[in-house]
Design a protein around this motif. Structure first.
Motif, PDB file in Angstrom:
ATOM      1  N   ARG A 176       0.825  -1.198   0.000  1.00 31.19           N
ATOM      2  CA  ARG A 176       0.000   0.000   0.000  1.00 31.19           C
ATOM      3  C   ARG A 176       0.864   1.255   0.000  1.00 31.19           C
ATOM      4  NH1 ARG A 176      -5.136   1.788   0.603  1.00 31.19           N
ATOM      5  NH2 ARG A 176      -4.910   3.934   1.278  1.00 31.19           N
ATOM      6  N   ASP A 179       2.201   1.670  -3.459  1.00 33.78           N
ATOM      7  CA  ASP A 179       1.198   2.282  -4.324  1.00 33.78           C
ATOM      8  C   ASP A 179       1.096   3.780  -4.051  1.00 33.78           C
ATOM      9  OD1 ASP A 179       0.523   0.029  -5.699  1.00 33.78           O
ATOM     10  OD2 ASP A 179      -1.237  -0.455  -4.489  1.00 33.78           O
ATOM     11  N   MET A 180       1.112   4.127  -2.783  1.00 28.12           N
ATOM     12  CA  MET A 180       1.009   5.524  -2.374  1.00 28.12           C
ATOM     13  C   MET A 180       2.168   6.335  -2.931  1.00 28.12           C
ATOM     14  SD  MET A 180      -1.399   6.657  -0.817  1.00 28.12           S
ATOM     15  CE  MET A 180      -2.205   7.096   0.674  1.00 28.12           C
ATOM     16  N   TYR A 183       1.851   6.754  -6.472  1.00 25.18           N
ATOM     17  CA  TYR A 183       0.754   7.681  -6.753  1.00 25.18           C
ATOM     18  C   TYR A 183       1.251   9.123  -6.685  1.00 25.18           C
ATOM     19  CZ  TYR A 183      -3.471  10.420  -6.154  1.00 25.18           C
ATOM     20  OH  TYR A 183      -4.438  11.368  -6.289  1.00 25.18           O
ATOM     21  N   PRO A 211     -11.463   7.188 -11.785  1.00 26.50           N
ATOM     22  CA  PRO A 211     -10.124   7.688 -11.457  1.00 26.50           C
ATOM     23  C   PRO A 211      -9.068   6.595 -11.354  1.00 26.50           C
ATOM     24  CG  PRO A 211     -11.598   7.835  -9.563  1.00 26.50           C
ATOM     25  CD  PRO A 211     -12.439   7.479 -10.738  1.00 26.50           C
ATOM     26  N   HIS A 212      -9.481   5.346 -11.059  1.00 27.35           N
ATOM     27  CA  HIS A 212      -8.450   4.303 -10.938  1.00 27.35           C
ATOM     28  C   HIS A 212      -7.744   4.048 -12.264  1.00 27.35           C
ATOM     29  CE1 HIS A 212     -12.394   2.583 -11.739  1.00 27.35           C
ATOM     30  NE2 HIS A 212     -11.779   1.678 -12.450  1.00 27.35           N
ATOM     31  N   VAL A 215      -4.881   6.543 -12.547  1.00 29.22           N
ATOM     32  CA  VAL A 215      -3.889   6.187 -11.535  1.00 29.22           C
ATOM     33  C   VAL A 215      -3.072   4.997 -12.032  1.00 29.22           C
ATOM     34  CG1 VAL A 215      -3.588   5.285  -9.205  1.00 29.22           C
ATOM     35  CG2 VAL A 215      -5.200   7.119  -9.614  1.00 29.22           C
ATOM     36  N   SER A 216      -3.756   4.039 -12.648  1.00 24.27           N
ATOM     37  CA  SER A 216      -3.056   2.878 -13.192  1.00 24.27           C
ATOM     38  C   SER A 216      -2.048   3.278 -14.259  1.00 24.27           C
ATOM     39  CB  SER A 216      -4.049   1.877 -13.783  1.00 24.27           C
ATOM     40  OG  SER A 216      -4.460   0.985 -12.779  1.00 24.27           O
ATOM     41  N   LEU A 219       0.943   4.524 -12.368  1.00 20.51           N
ATOM     42  CA  LEU A 219       1.576   3.482 -11.559  1.00 20.51           C
ATOM     43  C   LEU A 219       2.284   2.434 -12.411  1.00 20.51           C
ATOM     44  CD1 LEU A 219       0.220   4.855  -9.222  1.00 20.51           C
ATOM     45  CD2 LEU A 219      -0.476   2.640  -8.338  1.00 20.51           C
ATOM     46  N   ASP A 278      -0.717  -6.002 -12.911  1.00 21.22           N
ATOM     47  CA  ASP A 278      -2.080  -5.807 -12.453  1.00 21.22           C
ATOM     48  C   ASP A 278      -2.705  -4.535 -13.040  1.00 21.22           C
ATOM     49  OD1 ASP A 278      -4.105  -6.830 -10.978  1.00 21.22           O
ATOM     50  OD2 ASP A 278      -3.684  -5.567  -9.238  1.00 21.22           O
ATOM     51  N   HIS A 279      -1.873  -3.578 -13.439  1.00 19.84           N
ATOM     52  CA  HIS A 279      -2.405  -2.315 -13.956  1.00 19.84           C
ATOM     53  C   HIS A 279      -2.606  -2.330 -15.465  1.00 19.84           C
ATOM     54  CE1 HIS A 279      -1.684  -0.500 -10.057  1.00 19.84           C
ATOM     55  NE2 HIS A 279      -0.448  -0.961 -10.081  1.00 19.84           N
ATOM     56  N   GLU A 282      -6.059  -1.906 -17.168  1.00 19.18           N
ATOM     57  CA  GLU A 282      -6.675  -0.592 -16.953  1.00 19.18           C
ATOM     58  C   GLU A 282      -6.011   0.480 -17.822  1.00 19.18           C
ATOM     59  OE1 GLU A 282      -8.774  -0.967 -12.677  1.00 19.18           O
ATOM     60  OE2 GLU A 282      -6.852   0.066 -12.661  1.00 19.18           O
ATOM     61  N   GLU A 378      -5.301 -10.666 -21.652  1.00 12.27           N
ATOM     62  CA  GLU A 378      -5.820 -11.215 -22.902  1.00 12.27           C
ATOM     63  C   GLU A 378      -7.349 -11.211 -22.930  1.00 12.27           C
ATOM     64  OE1 GLU A 378      -5.000 -15.139 -25.487  1.00 12.27           O
ATOM     65  OE2 GLU A 378      -3.299 -14.381 -24.378  1.00 12.27           O
ATOM     66  N   GLN A 379      -7.968 -11.552 -21.804  1.00 11.75           N
ATOM     67  CA  GLN A 379      -9.433 -11.549 -21.744  1.00 11.75           C
ATOM     68  C   GLN A 379      -9.971 -10.133 -21.926  1.00 11.75           C
ATOM     69  OE1 GLN A 379     -11.378 -12.582 -18.012  1.00 11.75           O
ATOM     70  NE2 GLN A 379     -13.134 -13.424 -19.092  1.00 11.75           N
ATOM     71  N   SER A 383     -12.416  -8.730 -24.817  1.00  5.99           N
ATOM     72  CA  SER A 383     -13.716  -8.092 -24.543  1.00  5.99           C
ATOM     73  C   SER A 383     -13.874  -6.799 -25.327  1.00  5.99           C
ATOM     74  CB  SER A 383     -13.887  -7.851 -23.044  1.00  5.99           C
ATOM     75  OG  SER A 383     -13.071  -6.776 -22.633  1.00  5.99           O
TER      76      SER A 383
ATOM     77  N   MET B   1      -3.473   9.665  -2.048  1.00  7.10           N
ATOM     78  CA  MET B   1      -4.298   8.899  -2.975  1.00  7.10           C
ATOM     79  C   MET B   1      -5.691   8.752  -2.371  1.00  7.10           C
ATOM     80  SD  MET B   1      -3.507   5.304  -4.734  1.00  7.10           S
ATOM     81  CE  MET B   1      -2.614   4.628  -3.386  1.00  7.10           C
ATOM     82  N   LEU B   5      -9.675   4.255  -3.767  1.00  7.33           N
ATOM     83  CA  LEU B   5      -9.153   3.874  -5.062  1.00  7.33           C
ATOM     84  C   LEU B   5      -8.487   2.511  -5.061  1.00  7.33           C
ATOM     85  CD1 LEU B   5      -9.742   5.851  -7.088  1.00  7.33           C
ATOM     86  CD2 LEU B   5      -7.394   6.578  -7.139  1.00  7.33           C
ATOM     87  N   TYR B   6      -7.763   2.226  -4.008  1.00  9.15           N
ATOM     88  CA  TYR B   6      -7.002   1.007  -4.032  1.00  9.15           C
ATOM     89  C   TYR B   6      -7.463  -0.086  -3.092  1.00  9.15           C
ATOM     90  CZ  TYR B   6      -4.328   1.259  -7.990  1.00  9.15           C
ATOM     91  OH  TYR B   6      -4.009   1.225  -9.314  1.00  9.15           O
ATOM     92  N   ASN B 192     -14.288 -15.673 -24.301  1.00  8.90           N
ATOM     93  CA  ASN B 192     -15.120 -14.693 -23.604  1.00  8.90           C
ATOM     94  C   ASN B 192     -16.597 -14.827 -23.961  1.00  8.90           C
ATOM     95  OD1 ASN B 192     -14.619 -12.818 -21.627  1.00  8.90           O
ATOM     96  ND2 ASN B 192     -14.889 -11.090 -23.018  1.00  8.90           N
ATOM     97  N   TYR B 397     -13.019 -20.109 -22.722  1.00 11.18           N
ATOM     98  CA  TYR B 397     -13.288 -19.328 -21.519  1.00 11.18           C
ATOM     99  C   TYR B 397     -14.480 -18.406 -21.739  1.00 11.18           C
ATOM    100  CZ  TYR B 397     -10.631 -15.385 -23.549  1.00 11.18           C
ATOM    101  OH  TYR B 397     -10.170 -14.368 -24.339  1.00 11.18           O
TER     102      TYR B 397
END
Lengths: 490, 444
Positions: A176, A179-180, A183, A211-212, A215-216, A219, A278-279, A282, A378-379, A383, B1, B5-6, B192, B397
């Motif tokens: 965390r 991330d901060m 950020y 907003p995420h 941020v992504s 990050l 993970d980002h 997004e 990939e998913q 989409s 932040m 958000l997180y 998907n 999937y």
């Protein structure tokens, strides 16, 4: 003048050389700076932009005229703030109020800053900061508000870190906190830029509701840099990898850099890569919200570079020995692909997630998590750009619901099904049998006509392979051809 | 932040669900046992470890390396109000997989009289059908259980007059377990895919999926009809169920292979290995079933109160008469799942990139075909055939957005934990079997 080693490299990697040539010859900026219309002061600002930034100078100068100057100033202001923060020769006591008040200096005519140590590389920018202030005052009020707001928040964030003794001594603690930190140094930039894009109508206002996403964007870039720069930062006595991650692998942070711990360090770095990945989806989602080509390029290029850098760093032991970076050829290729449209950028992301997966090993404690993170990207791409014709499929589904197809009970007969299977087996056996008979009779005929199979078999024995090869090479020797019969007859 | 958000943690648990009297059909099977377990707030955890504390599955030869904390399920899945829920299970044989707190009834679902007798005693509000043979069962059995059984069950549940004690008591909700394969031809890529995709009927490659599609269609068509006394119906389509008790699914076969196959076989990969595949932890499938059941009860109440046929519910919020795909929402690369499980089963050193031997798909299909012929001629069933080659090379999937949006579904247990639970269960089961055999020898 290119170095000898790079000449050798590009001669052996012609694909990359091609990308460089293509980028240099065919790339047309969407918008170009019109220097004839620029004031002396504006030219001065661009001069400092080119001096302080390697990666961003080019993309900023290709931005739409509406955003060109505001984004350039935004960059210079944050660079100035960063230069004060980075300077270890300034005491925390002096540094803190300067960082907190930096946004107010933007309104002070002729403000500049001369207290940086001489070796600070962007010292010049702050010494001549008055040109930035003068230009800032010429901008639209909306942009000035956005820039001042972000500068204020970032300055306060930096001041907090500068006072935080624990952070300075031990580095980042939890994920965390990590991330901060990211950020404050990068996520906020994304926030400011997004507000400017929406303000200029080049970005979908819906971006502000999520907003995420922005941020992504920040990050993802920042985390990639932190992963890549592990060696360099360690030597400068800075630790950005959070304890919560490295403590899963080693007891002391410095153990990561020891050559005997390479395997463990790689596992740790892959957990860092996992955290950054993970980002990724997004970031792609964010790019979908941009409406102007130059703004898209401006945002997409760094993201593509980041995913390529992550792929390069992933399970790469060299990362702990020296600074690794993507080659110029690869960078040009990435720029070519990031200045078109979202689908091409998605293909770039797919390509590099695949490279990451190819290097993933089950012995890594995070093996499956990394695999899942790649699957998620990939998913997500599937989409937004489905590979199947969804419209057609859905229409078929609608029709089926109306007509009730598939509601009919199947008239399936086990015996019939079985019989069908045996039918195809018989067919297969018959064809095989036919081949055997034809081949056999041909061989028999050839033999009857005097073909010397014994000689051919002898030639084909492994002990004769060397000779065989020679015969193929030297044209005057007796050549073995694919048709033994003809050979014998001659 | 901004603080919200997180926060990527799970939202707080909802208040306990009240489901009334629930009858779980196939309640001693793999999925059925798990439904019973969740309905009773996980008595299985109290059984296995006295204090339902965190169990850790320490696997692999160098202990501690793949240490994995298996948090108790009971604190993570939405709770069930035990005072307002009664659990009954029905199965052909009720000797195995029994849990304390559930009443068991033996009956054949293709026999209406036997079913009616059970319904008379149970007086259910909700029926959850989980009965189904394995996908490779003989066609006659697939048809008998999946189609005839579902039909009989639907008829009996809907005809409350034949079993209701006070004549007014009805079964209000019927949740049917279908399969995500009802829309798949068993050979082309499925990426998907969602509920808008049409059924694939007839299905010449997989009769199992065809019977599932026909049964689902039947269940959904009956929704709210006069002939079933206004009983609301819905179907849940799981994709690749994994977890404790799997004796025939994907996680079981991978564990089995890891336990017996030689090292070179584990390094074999068919096709490029870029194909994504959905697996779903059994507890998540159960959560899907229970959320849908709860949704049907709510709709049924609203219909009763408003007097309008559809209860004034908007089309995009509807649960009754609908099918829902349930997955873990984490598609994973098929061959990476297998290598993950091999290594966690203790097959150290397997699957390192330079050791993996990838056979081109066409070549693998040829081998599959030859193995089938060999099998047919010798009368032995081989491990590999054209269909298994297909399955390990295609993308398969789904999207479970509909279930998430309409019912508030969250895949509580992730793919990795689900697979680890399968591995742990398989090892315990293996140990048990070995111990049993040892005992038998002693007594002899």
């Amino acid at each position: 003048m290119p170095s000898a080693s790079s000449v050798v490299y590009y001669l052996t990697h012609p694909g990359e050389l091609r990308s460089i040539i293509q980028w240099k010859t065919w790339h047309n900026a969407v918008h170009e700076r019109d220097e004839t219309k620029e004031t002396e002061n504006q030219k001065k600002c661009f001069h400092y932009l080119n001096k302080t930034s390697r990666s961003f100078a080019a993309v900023i100068q290709e931005l739409h005229p509406e955003l060109l100057m505001p984004v350039c100033l935004f960059y210079l202001i944050l660079r100035g703030l960063d230069t004060i923060e980075d300077d270890t020769s300034i005491s925390a006591k002096k540094k803190e109020p300067t960082l907190r008040n930096f946004y107010t200096y933007l309104e002070l005519d002729g403000w500049n800053y001369t207290e940086n140590r001489p070796e600070e590389k962007d010292r010049d920018l702050l010494v001549n900061f008055d040109c930035v202030v003068r230009e800032f005052k010429q901008q639209k009020q909306e942009y000035r508000d956005i820039i001042a707001d972000i500068t204020k928040r970032m300055g306060n964030g930096m001041a907090d870190y500068c006072l935080n003794a624990e952070f300075n001594e031990k580095g980042v603690d939890t994920i965390r906190d990590y991330d901060m930190y990211c950020y404050y140094v990068a996520g906020l930039v994304g926030e400011g830029l997004t507000s400017m894009f929406v303000e200029s109508k080049f970005g979908n206002p819906a971006l502000l509701d999520r907003p995420h996403l922005q941020v992504s964007m920040g990050l993802f870039l920042q985390k990639t840099n932190i992963i890549r720069d592990i060696k360099e930062d360690f030597e400068d006595n800075r630790r950005f990898w959070p304890r919560e991650i490295w403590s899963n692998h080693v007891d002391n942070f410095s153990d990561l850099l020891k050559p005997e711990n390479r395997e463990i360090a790689l596992n740790c770095s892959s957990e860092m890569v996992l955290n950054a990945l993970d980002h990724a989806d997004e970031c792609l989602f964010y790019l979908a919200g941009l409406r102007e080509q130059s703004v898209f390029n401006f945002c997409a290029i760094p993201q593509s570079m980041a995913i390529a850098t992550l792929a390069l760093c992933f399970r790469n032991p060299k990362m702990f020995e020296r600074n690794v970076k993507i080659t110029k050829g690869e960078a040009c290729q990435l720029m070519l692909e990031s200045t078109q449209n979202l689908q091409v950028v998605c293909d770039v992301f797919k390509k590099y997630t695949r490279i990451i997966r190819r290097k993933n090993v089950p012995q890594d404690p995070n093996f499956l998590k990394i695999s899942i993170a790649c699957g998620k990207i990939e998913q997500f791409i599937e989409s937004i750009f489905p590979s199947a014709n969804v419209k057609e499929i859905v229409a078929k589904g609608e029709l089926q619901r109306k007509l009730g197809l598939g509601a009919v009970a199947p008239k399936k007969d086990d015996k019939k099904d079985d019989a069908q299977w045996w039918d195809s087996l018989y067919l297969f056996l018959m064809v095989m049998g036919l081949i055997v008979v034809v081949f056999g009779s041909m061989t028999l005929t050839a033999w009857a006509l005097g073909a010397r199979f014994d000689l051919i078999f002898k030639d084909l024995m492994p002990s004769n392979w060397g000779q065989l090869k020679q015969e193929f090479v030297s044209h005057d020797g007796p050549r073995i051809t694919s048709s033994p019969v003809a050979h014998q007859e001659l | 932040m901004p603080s919200t958000l997180y926060e990527r943690e799970l939202p707080p648990l909802p208040p306990p669900k009240k489901l009334g009297t629930v009858l779980v059909i196939g309640g001693c099977g793999f999925l059925g046992r798990s439904v019973v377990d969740q309905l009773l707030n996980f008595p299985s955890e109290k059984q296995s470890s006295q204090t339902a504390q965190t169990q850790s599955a320490s696997l692999g030869p160098n202990k501690g390396r793949y240490e994995y904390n298996l948090e108790p399920l009971s604190t993570r899945y939405p709770p069930i109000d035990q005072a307002a829920t009664t659990v009954h299970a029905l199965d052909l044989r009720c000797t195995k997989n029994r849990l304390p707190g559930c009443t068991y009834h033996e009956a054949d679902i293709t026999d209406a009289d036997q079913l009616r007798t059970v319904f008379k005693t149970v007086q259910p509000d909700v029926v959850i059908n989980t009965a189904s043979p394995q996908f490779d069962a003989p066609h006659a059995i697939l048809r008998k259980v999946n189609i005839d059984g579902t039909k009989t069950l639907l008829d009996v549940a809907g005809n409350h007059k034949s079993w209701s004690k006070d004549g007014d008591k009805r079964c209000r909700a019927f949740v049917h377990t279908s399969s995500s394969s009802v829309i798949h031809d068993a050979q082309s890529d499925l990426k998907n895919a969602d509920e808008r995709w049409p059924y694939h009927v007839p299905n010449k490659n997989e009769f199992y999926s065809e019977t599932k599609a026909v049964a689902e269609r039947m269940v959904l068509a009956a929704n709210g009809g006069e002939d079933v006394g206004g009983m609301l119906t819905a179907a849940v389509r799981p994709a690749g169920i994994t977890g404790e008790g799997d004796m025939g699914g994907i996680s079981y076969s991978i564990c089995k292979t890891a336990a017996v196959a030689p090292g070179w076989q584990l390094n074999l990969q068919l096709g490029e290995g870029d194909n994504l595949f959905d697996t779903t932890y059994v507890g998540n499938v159960v959560l899907g079933l229970l959320l849908v059941a709860e949704g049907l009860l709510t709709t049924s109440r609203r219909v009763g109160e408003s007097g309008v046929k559809d209860g004034g519910i908007l089309e995009h919020e509807r649960i009754d008469g609908e099918a829902f795909i349930v997955t873990n929402d984490q598609p994973c690369y098929f061959w990476e799942i297998t290598r993950f499980m091999y290594s966690r089963m203790g097959r150290e050193g397997v699957g390192a990139r330079d050791k993996v031997w990838a056979l081109p798909q066409d070549f693998a299909a040829l081998i599959g075909g030859l193995s089938e012929i060999f099998g047919a001629l010798t009368g032995r069933k081989g491990k590999i055939n054209r269909q298994t080659v297909k399955y390990s090379c295609i993308h398969r999937y789904y999207s479970c957005e509909k279930l998430k949006r309409r019912c508030g579904y969250i895949p509580v247990v992730g793919v990795e934990e689900g697979l680890m639970r399968s591995v742990k269960w398989f090892r315990d089961w293996e140990e048990n079997e070995a111990a049993k055999q040892g005992q038998e020898k002693k007594t002899q």
